[in-house]
Design an enzyme around this catalytic site. Structure first.
Site, PDB file in Angstrom:
ATOM      1  N   ARG A  29      -1.174 -16.993  -0.470  1.00  0.00           N
ATOM      2  CA  ARG A  29      -1.463 -18.407  -0.179  1.00  0.00           C
ATOM      3  C   ARG A  29      -0.345 -19.044   0.626  1.00  0.00           C
ATOM      4  NH1 ARG A  29      -4.311 -16.667  -4.418  1.00  0.00           N
ATOM      5  NH2 ARG A  29      -6.156 -17.782  -5.183  1.00  0.00           N
ATOM      6  N   ARG A 125     -17.092  -3.971  -1.915  1.00  0.00           N
ATOM      7  CA  ARG A 125     -17.050  -5.121  -2.835  1.00  0.00           C
ATOM      8  C   ARG A 125     -17.936  -6.284  -2.364  1.00  0.00           C
ATOM      9  NH1 ARG A 125     -10.898  -6.160  -4.281  1.00  0.00           N
ATOM     10  NH2 ARG A 125     -11.874  -7.566  -5.791  1.00  0.00           N
ATOM     11  N   GLN A 174     -10.903 -16.482  -6.254  1.00  0.00           N
ATOM     12  CA  GLN A 174     -11.133 -16.171  -4.837  1.00  0.00           C
ATOM     13  C   GLN A 174     -12.323 -16.962  -4.316  1.00  0.00           C
ATOM     14  OE1 GLN A 174     -11.291 -11.876  -4.612  1.00  0.00           O
ATOM     15  NE2 GLN A 174      -9.076 -11.693  -4.951  1.00  0.00           N
ATOM     16  N   ASP A 323      -6.654  -9.251 -14.293  1.00  0.00           N
ATOM     17  CA  ASP A 323      -6.037  -8.057 -13.698  1.00  0.00           C
ATOM     18  C   ASP A 323      -5.268  -7.225 -14.719  1.00  0.00           C
ATOM     19  OD1 ASP A 323      -7.063  -8.734 -11.236  1.00  0.00           O
ATOM     20  OD2 ASP A 323      -5.281  -9.838 -10.614  1.00  0.00           O
ATOM     21  N   ARG A 397      -3.626  -0.921  -9.971  1.00  0.00           N
ATOM     22  CA  ARG A 397      -3.431  -1.276 -11.390  1.00  0.00           C
ATOM     23  C   ARG A 397      -3.768  -0.093 -12.303  1.00  0.00           C
ATOM     24  NH1 ARG A 397      -1.411  -6.022 -10.668  1.00  0.00           N
ATOM     25  NH2 ARG A 397      -2.379  -7.468  -9.213  1.00  0.00           N
TER      26      ARG A 397
HETATM   27  C1  S3P Z   1      -6.924 -13.403  -7.188  1.00  0.00           C
HETATM   28  C2  S3P Z   1      -7.962 -13.671  -8.033  1.00  0.00           C
HETATM   29  C3  S3P Z   1      -8.553 -12.679  -8.943  1.00  0.00           C
HETATM   30  C4  S3P Z   1      -7.683 -11.447  -9.101  1.00  0.00           C
HETATM   31  C5  S3P Z   1      -7.084 -10.989  -7.815  1.00  0.00           C
HETATM   32  C6  S3P Z   1      -6.280 -12.080  -7.149  1.00  0.00           C
HETATM   33  C7  S3P Z   1      -6.438 -14.480  -6.319  1.00  0.00           C
HETATM   34  O1  S3P Z   1      -9.802 -12.303  -8.436  1.00  0.00           O
HETATM   35  O2  S3P Z   1      -8.408 -10.403  -9.697  1.00  0.00           O
HETATM   36  O3  S3P Z   1      -6.225  -9.870  -8.025  1.00  0.00           O
HETATM   37  O4  S3P Z   1      -5.327 -14.359  -5.754  1.00  0.00           O
HETATM   38  O5  S3P Z   1      -7.131 -15.490  -6.181  1.00  0.00           O
HETATM   39  P1  S3P Z   1     -11.119 -13.156  -8.815  1.00  0.00           P
HETATM   40  O6  S3P Z   1     -10.743 -14.566  -8.725  1.00  0.00           O
HETATM   41  O7  S3P Z   1     -12.182 -12.813  -7.834  1.00  0.00           O
HETATM   42  O8  S3P Z   1     -11.464 -12.725 -10.224  1.00  0.00           O
END
Ligand code: S3P
Length: 435
Positions: A29, A125, A174, A323, A397
């Site tokens: 970010r 994905r 996300q 995670d 992981r």
């Molecule tokens: C992340 C959100 C998570 C996480 C990923 C990083 C992020 O995914 O699993 O490793 O930086 O916003 P989701 O929000 O899709 O679950």
């Protein structure tokens, strides 16, 4: 890195201080948000790992100047809020879901065409979960298999995107972040409601850039940026990644004689489910020197070996430890009794199907110990352990969790160990030092 990484059983406890690399989510970010600012941003403790370098590559391809002072320190000189330029080539998101999904939100409102590709994992994905709400806002995004998969093309729109209220079926930072980023450029406020609150780094950091954001319950609203309303901070210091610290919190708990100190770890409450679950299992973890830094809560974490017992947890806490399930599964194997994990269906669409990967690969070391369910796992603690060759399934992981499992039991040989480069390139040298 060798093709197969051997991890030997640890004879003595792991002791001392561990420098945990910068937070992956916050590193991504920082570069993205600085890239659309009009003053330079100095980023410290940036995670120099493949995923975040995918974001650096994409932002550079959009015209942003990014200069590394050293591996973990960089200066991002943005192009201004409307200054990104049309990329000359396909944007490569590599293995990184965060790069792809957040950038879909940032690029959907831009007046140029962009095309995304990624590696074989990312290509499998689901991206429809981001495309669909962005389309409701008026975005034009096209992709393979009914617009759900890479390669994806984002086509400019004639009108501004529209502000929407989106009720997300998944608690996903996300998805939420992609919508909020598109909302910065929309014609009206945009609200996202989630079933449970997912990590809020986007909201915290955008607030630091002067963006107007309001939160109520599980809803968050972003207001479109007005002229001059986007002001970057001079400096962003990324805290240590609690998701990387998690491997040491578990190793420190289950390897007899261990005592570890992990300094400057991000303990944003939307990320600390791992602390809650391990503590409930009986772990001895203390949170010290808690303070705020750049809108994020940071603390030192001290852990020492303890006897653990099984626990049950489900959907409600899942976004706060999404995670960490593979490494929690390792802790569960060393706990007395059963651990029951439900509401974890999202793990099936991570870098690999993690529920299946845990069930198959962990059981090569601990036969008969794990039952795979549609949306979770049942883990029977304290099984007979054996040494075996396992696969990381190309998932960082999984690789790190298998390494901790092997070190705590009878050793392990890990195929595709270089997947750790995604979030923790020095992981194996660090555990070698500690053992
Ligand atoms: C992340 C959100 C998570 C996480 C990923 C990083 C992020 O995914 O699993 O490793 O930086 O916003 P989701 O929000 O899709 O679950």
């Amino acid at each position: 890195m060798p093709e197969i990484q051997t991890v030997e059983p640890t004879r003595n406890g792991w002791r001392g201080a561990v420098e945990i690399p910068g937070d992956k989510s916050i590193s991504h970010r920082s570069v993205m948000f600085a890239g659309v600012a009009n003053t330079p941003v100095h980023i410290r403790n940036f995670l120099h790992a493949a995923d975040c370098l995918s974001t650096v590559g994409v932002m550079r391809a959009l015209g942003v100047n990014i200069e590394f002072r050293n591996e973990n320190e960089l200066i991002v000189t943005g192009r201004g809020f409307h200054g990104l330029t049309e990329p000359l080539t396909v944007l490569d998101a590599g293995n990184s879901g965060t790069t792809l999904r957040l950038m879909m939100g940032l690029l959907a409102p831009q007046p140029f065409l962009s095309v995304f590709a990624g590696d074989s994992s990312l290509t499998r994905r689901p991206m429809g979960r981001v495309r669909q709400p962005l389309s409701q806002m008026g975005a034009r995004i096209f992709g393979r298999s009914g617009n759900n998969n890479l390669p994806l093309t984002i086509v400019p729109t004639e009108e501004k995107l529209h502000g929407i209220h989106y009720e997300s079926p998944v608690a996903s930072a996300q998805v939420k972040s992609a919508i909020l980023l598109a909302g910065l450029y929309a014609d009206a406020p945009t609200t996202v409601t989630e079933p449970y609150v997912s990590r809020d780094h986007t909201e915290q950091m955008l607030t630091g850039f002067g963006v107007h954001i309001e939160r109520t319950g599980t809803s968050v609203t972003v207001f479109p940026v007005e002229d001059g309303g986007y002001c970057a901070p001079d400096m962003i210091t990324v805290p240590g990644d609690i998701s990387s610290a998690a491997y040491f919190l578990v190793a420190g708990s289950i390897i007899e004689g261990s005592r570890l100190l992990l300094r400057n770890i991000g303990v944003n409450p939307t990320r600390t489910g791992i602390l809650d679950v391990l503590t409930e299992m009986g772990a001895q973890i203390s949170v010290q020197n808690e303070h705020m830094s750049g809108g994020e809560r940071v603390a030192d974490l001290a852990v020492e070996a303890a006897s653990l017992h099984g626990v049950s947890f489900g959907a409600e806490i899942m976004p706060r430890l999404i995670d960490e399930i593979p490494i929690i599964a390792v802790a569960a194997l060393f706990a007395e009794g059963d651990t029951v994990i439900t509401g974890a269906g999202e793990l099936r669409v991570k870098e690999t199907d993690r529920l299946h990967a845990i069930a198959t690969e962990f059981q090569k070391l601990a036969p008969g110990s794990i039952e795979e369910r549609e949306d979770g796992l049942i883990i029977h603690g304290k099984p007979e352990m054996q040494r075996a060759q396992v696969s990381s399934c190309g998932d960082h992981r999984m690789a790190m969790s298998l390494a901790v499992l092997g070190a705590s039991a009878n050793g392990v040989l890990i195929e595709e160990p270089d997947s750790v480069n995604i979030s923790y390139p020095t992981f194996f040298s660090e555990i070698e030092r500690l053992s």
